[in-house]
Design an enzyme around this catalytic site. Structure first.
Site, PDB file in Angstrom:
ATOM      1  N   GLU A  96      56.701 -75.846  22.401  1.00 58.42           N
ATOM      2  CA  GLU A  96      58.064 -76.230  22.036  1.00 58.42           C
ATOM      3  C   GLU A  96      58.982 -76.221  23.256  1.00 58.42           C
ATOM      4  O   GLU A  96      58.798 -75.428  24.179  1.00 58.42           O
ATOM      5  CB  GLU A  96      58.605 -75.274  20.974  1.00 58.42           C
ATOM      6  CG  GLU A  96      57.846 -75.415  19.670  1.00 58.42           C
ATOM      7  CD  GLU A  96      58.286 -74.443  18.579  1.00 58.42           C
ATOM      8  OE1 GLU A  96      58.107 -74.791  17.418  1.00 58.42           O
ATOM      9  OE2 GLU A  96      58.807 -73.359  18.888  1.00 58.42           O
ATOM     10  N   CYS A 109      65.103 -75.839  28.120  1.00 55.70           N
ATOM     11  CA  CYS A 109      64.399 -74.562  28.102  1.00 55.70           C
ATOM     12  C   CYS A 109      62.900 -74.875  28.012  1.00 55.70           C
ATOM     13  O   CYS A 109      62.426 -75.428  27.020  1.00 55.70           O
ATOM     14  CB  CYS A 109      64.893 -73.764  26.896  1.00 55.70           C
ATOM     15  SG  CYS A 109      64.106 -72.188  26.719  1.00 55.70           S
ATOM     16  N   CYS A 116      51.884 -66.545  23.990  1.00 54.73           N
ATOM     17  CA  CYS A 116      52.174 -65.536  25.011  1.00 54.73           C
ATOM     18  C   CYS A 116      51.379 -64.284  24.678  1.00 54.73           C
ATOM     19  O   CYS A 116      51.221 -63.945  23.511  1.00 54.73           O
ATOM     20  CB  CYS A 116      53.674 -65.223  25.025  1.00 54.73           C
ATOM     21  SG  CYS A 116      54.150 -64.061  26.337  1.00 54.73           S
ATOM     22  N   CYS A 120      55.747 -58.554  23.282  1.00 53.85           N
ATOM     23  CA  CYS A 120      57.080 -57.934  23.179  1.00 53.85           C
ATOM     24  C   CYS A 120      57.433 -57.831  21.693  1.00 53.85           C
ATOM     25  O   CYS A 120      57.269 -58.797  20.941  1.00 53.85           O
ATOM     26  CB  CYS A 120      58.133 -58.763  23.914  1.00 53.85           C
ATOM     27  SG  CYS A 120      57.829 -58.868  25.686  1.00 53.85           S
ATOM     28  N   GLU A 168      54.927 -66.428  29.670  1.00 50.63           N
ATOM     29  CA  GLU A 168      55.416 -65.692  30.841  1.00 50.63           C
ATOM     30  C   GLU A 168      55.140 -66.555  32.081  1.00 50.63           C
ATOM     31  O   GLU A 168      53.983 -66.661  32.526  1.00 50.63           O
ATOM     32  CB  GLU A 168      54.699 -64.334  30.929  1.00 50.63           C
ATOM     33  CG  GLU A 168      54.914 -63.575  32.216  1.00 50.63           C
ATOM     34  CD  GLU A 168      56.377 -63.464  32.673  1.00 50.63           C
ATOM     35  OE1 GLU A 168      57.205 -62.951  31.905  1.00 50.63           O
ATOM     36  OE2 GLU A 168      56.683 -63.915  33.792  1.00 50.63           O
ATOM     37  N   HIS A 224      66.157 -55.491  28.656  1.00 46.53           N
ATOM     38  CA  HIS A 224      66.246 -55.022  27.259  1.00 46.53           C
ATOM     39  C   HIS A 224      66.288 -53.511  27.068  1.00 46.53           C
ATOM     40  O   HIS A 224      66.663 -53.045  25.989  1.00 46.53           O
ATOM     41  CB  HIS A 224      65.157 -55.647  26.379  1.00 46.53           C
ATOM     42  CG  HIS A 224      65.090 -57.134  26.502  1.00 46.53           C
ATOM     43  ND1 HIS A 224      66.211 -57.924  26.611  1.00 46.53           N
ATOM     44  CD2 HIS A 224      64.039 -57.992  26.573  1.00 46.53           C
ATOM     45  CE1 HIS A 224      65.857 -59.192  26.729  1.00 46.53           C
ATOM     46  NE2 HIS A 224      64.552 -59.261  26.714  1.00 46.53           N
TER      47      HIS A 224
HETATM   48  N1  SAH Z   1      58.355 -64.253  29.286  1.00 50.56           N
HETATM   49  C1  SAH Z   1      59.588 -64.578  29.977  1.00 50.56           C
HETATM   50  C2  SAH Z   1      60.150 -65.905  29.532  1.00 50.56           C
HETATM   51  C3  SAH Z   1      60.627 -65.960  28.091  1.00 50.56           C
HETATM   52  S1  SAH Z   1      62.334 -65.981  28.146  1.00 50.56           S
HETATM   53  C4  SAH Z   1      60.561 -63.437  29.817  1.00 50.56           C
HETATM   54  O1  SAH Z   1      60.241 -62.470  29.116  1.00 50.56           O
HETATM   55  O2  SAH Z   1      61.621 -63.453  30.434  1.00 50.56           O
HETATM   56  C5  SAH Z   1      62.837 -65.707  26.550  1.00 50.56           C
HETATM   57  C6  SAH Z   1      64.009 -64.732  26.488  1.00 50.56           C
HETATM   58  O3  SAH Z   1      64.375 -64.523  25.119  1.00 50.56           O
HETATM   59  C7  SAH Z   1      63.636 -63.391  27.054  1.00 50.56           C
HETATM   60  O4  SAH Z   1      64.717 -62.774  27.692  1.00 50.56           O
HETATM   61  C8  SAH Z   1      63.264 -62.662  25.784  1.00 50.56           C
HETATM   62  O5  SAH Z   1      63.227 -61.314  25.965  1.00 50.56           O
HETATM   63  C9  SAH Z   1      64.350 -63.131  24.843  1.00 50.56           C
HETATM   64  N2  SAH Z   1      64.049 -62.935  23.429  1.00 50.56           N
HETATM   65  C10 SAH Z   1      62.846 -62.695  22.862  1.00 50.56           C
HETATM   66  N3  SAH Z   1      62.969 -62.560  21.533  1.00 50.56           N
HETATM   67  C11 SAH Z   1      64.261 -62.718  21.251  1.00 50.56           C
HETATM   68  C12 SAH Z   1      65.016 -62.740  20.041  1.00 50.56           C
HETATM   69  N4  SAH Z   1      64.425 -62.564  18.878  1.00 50.56           N
HETATM   70  N5  SAH Z   1      66.334 -62.959  20.128  1.00 50.56           N
HETATM   71  C13 SAH Z   1      66.942 -63.208  21.312  1.00 50.56           C
HETATM   72  N6  SAH Z   1      66.290 -63.216  22.473  1.00 50.56           N
HETATM   73  C14 SAH Z   1      64.965 -62.987  22.452  1.00 50.56           C
END
Ligand code: SAH
Length: 353
Positions: A96, A109, A116, A120, A168, A224
């Site tokens: 996507e 984006c 992934c 997380c 990632e 986070h």
């Molecule tokens: N793997 C990389 C790229 C993904 S970026 C990274 O972790 O940075 C996607 C962003 O959205 C990251 O900052 C991630 O932590 C955040 N994210 C993940 N789940 C989310 C959610 N449910 N609501 C808002 N942000 C979220």
């Protein structure tokens, strides 16, 4: 097809390999530039449409290479104007991409992997698991198509690229960096690297490598939690790449590039939104120049976290401002079509109907 061995996609060759192939056919050198521009400037749809090449060369290309284009299998438009595209890849996997307009800006984006593997706790993409890395051309095409769509729908091209889609990016280093090259090179799309941001969960080797390779793009860290043990429970990658090591890598990145680091911080109710958490975050952010993006949590069916309430969000933000930190609150776009941060999980409009 060559016998039963699938042909290699022409765009998995770098410029040097392409050049060797052209020279081996006794073709003139300038053909390399023509082919390169079809691939990386014009995103030409097929070998047949490479009109300025002689038929014999087009036939030779067809004989030796495949040329897979992404197909759009779903497109959803949010009430706020952002769009989510689902693309099918040559092996039928689905990824996507999100296109986000906001006053005279248009941001794409980009996804870097199918799914992934980082697990997380708060992210919907984690639910898919890791399928595979994307090729440079599969990322390039997301950007190219988003750029065309932006011109068509909003009247201007994309202004920013963020690697914040599925996956990632620093675990797919070579392909991501190759894509950045094609996007930024004057021989490709010619976009300024100052408009590119890569977001990482904290892959320290990748951060250092980006600095050493002088890629000069903006870097965002998905932090986070600035509490090491808590971060390990939210983001298992922190067990092998603890915060102290991530901080060292970011310091290194800043020293080499002189760029400010973006810190992404998701506000989760009663998890990481207390003033004590804000204090820990402020302490972490004093180590190098940063800009903090507080992110509103987007709910999705794969986890039970709740977004922080407005009062707590403001208190958290005010505390950081009182410490002279640059803070912005990011309310994600595209929530109604599951296109917001952390919501990408291949739930197409077709599935949900
Ligand atoms: N793997 C990389 C790229 C993904 S970026 C990274 O972790 O940075 C996607 C962003 O959205 C990251 O900052 C991630 O932590 C955040 N994210 C993940 N789940 C989310 C959610 N449910 N609501 C808002 N942000 C979220």
């Amino acid at each position: 097809m060559n016998g039963n061995i699938p042909l290699q996609d022409i765009r998995s060759l770098n410029e040097e390999q392409l050049s060797e192939w052209v020279v081996a056919l006794n073709e003139k050198k300038f053909r390399v530039k023509q082919i390169f521009e079809h691939l990386w400037k014009h995103n030409t749809a097929s070998f047949d449409e490479m009109n300025n090449l002689p038929l014999s060369l087009r036939d030779a290309l067809k004989k030796d290479f495949s040329f897979h284009k992404l197909s759009i299998i779903d497109k959803q438009t949010s009430k706020d104007g952002s769009l989510k595209y689902a693309f099918q890849l040559s092996d039928n996997q689905i990824i996507e991409t999100v296109l986000i307009p906001s006053n005279r800006r248009s941001t794409v984006c980009v996804s870097s992997q199918v799914g992934c593997g980082l697990a997380c706790q708060f992210c919907a993409t984690a639910h898919l698991g890791y399928k595979r890395n994307l090729q440079a051309y599969e990322m390039f095409e997301q950007i190219f198509i988003a750029n065309e769509e932006s011109k068509l729908l909003f009247g201007y091209p994309i202004t920013n690229i963020v690697w914040m889609g599925m996956g990632e990016p620093l675990l797919n280093y070579e392909h991501v960096v190759a894509c950045i090259h094609y996007v930024s090179s004057p021989k490709g799309l010619g976009m300024s690297k100052s408009r590119i941001t890569l977001s990482t969960s904290g892959i320290t080797e990748g951060i250092r490598r980006l600095a050493d390779d002088d890629i000069k793009i903006h870097l965002a860290l998905s932090l986070h939690s600035a509490h090491n043990e808590q971060r390990s429970t939210l983001m298992p990658i922190n067990k092998t790449k603890p915060l102290s090591e991530v901080a060292n890598a970011l310091m290194y990145y800043h020293q080499k590039t002189k760029l400010r680091i973006s810190i992404e911080y998701l506000l989760l109710e009663s998890v990481n939104d207390s003033l004590e958490h804000a204090r820990m975050l402020a302490r972490f952010c004093k180590q190098f120049p940063v800009k903090i993006n507080l992110i509103e949590y987007n709910t999705h069916p794969y986890s039970n976290f709740k977004p922080s309430n407005t009062k707590q969000t403001i208190a958290f933000m005010d505390y950081l401002k009182s410490k002279n930190l640059i803070v912005t609150l990011r309310q994600s776009k595209g929530k109604d079509i599951a296109a917001a941060c952390g919501q990408l999980a291949n739930q197409t409009g077709m599935d949900s109907k």
